[in-house]
Write a protein that holds these residues in place. Structure first.
Motif: not given
Length: 133
Positions: A60-65, A85-90
């Motif tokens: 999983m690749h997100g804002k807390r990753s 790159y992690v976009a806001d919508w992810q």
């Protein structure tokens, strides 16, 4: 062709020799069924052997990753998230990111996945490890 991905196998987490700081958890949040390996420990390393021509892992690749580094057979560490790159919508949990290391000589290999903290977070959730035979 015998060299394509039809000849691949998913590794069972229970057959790998992992321990603290990794945990095997039921997949209640992520979109793939089954269990996943999880840690928030900086510099945690998951080391395992496989036989084949390559391997891939899904995380999983997100804002807390956290970022991950991959090393095969003691070679140099490869940053698997250098172009990510992690976009806001992810969202917090993000999306499934496939990391592939192929084009190896068929045989026995040792893979290491290392967790590296970044400005996003320290969590690493590995959902699947596959081996290309």
């Amino acid at each position: 062709s015998p060299l394509n991905w039809e000849n691949c196998a998913i590794l069972d987490f229970n057959e790998l020799s992992w321990g603290k700081p990794w945990r095997c958890r039921e997949n209640a949040v992520h979109r793939l069924p089954g269990e996943f390996l999880d840690t928030s420990a900086p510099n945690a390393v998951l080391k395992f052997e496989f036989e084949g021509r390559g391997m891939a892992f899904v995380k999983m690749h997100g804002k807390r990753s956290a970022n991950t580094l991959l090393r095969i057979d003691g070679q140099e560490w490869i940053d698997t998230d250098a172009d990510s790159y992690v976009a806001d919508w992810q969202g917090e949990n993000g999306w499934h990111k496939v990391n592939y290391s192929g084009d190896l000589e068929y045989g026995k290999h040792v893979a290491e996945i290392k967790v590296v903290m970044n400005n996003l977070g320290s969590r690493c959730a590995i959902e699947m490890i596959g081996v290309v035979k």
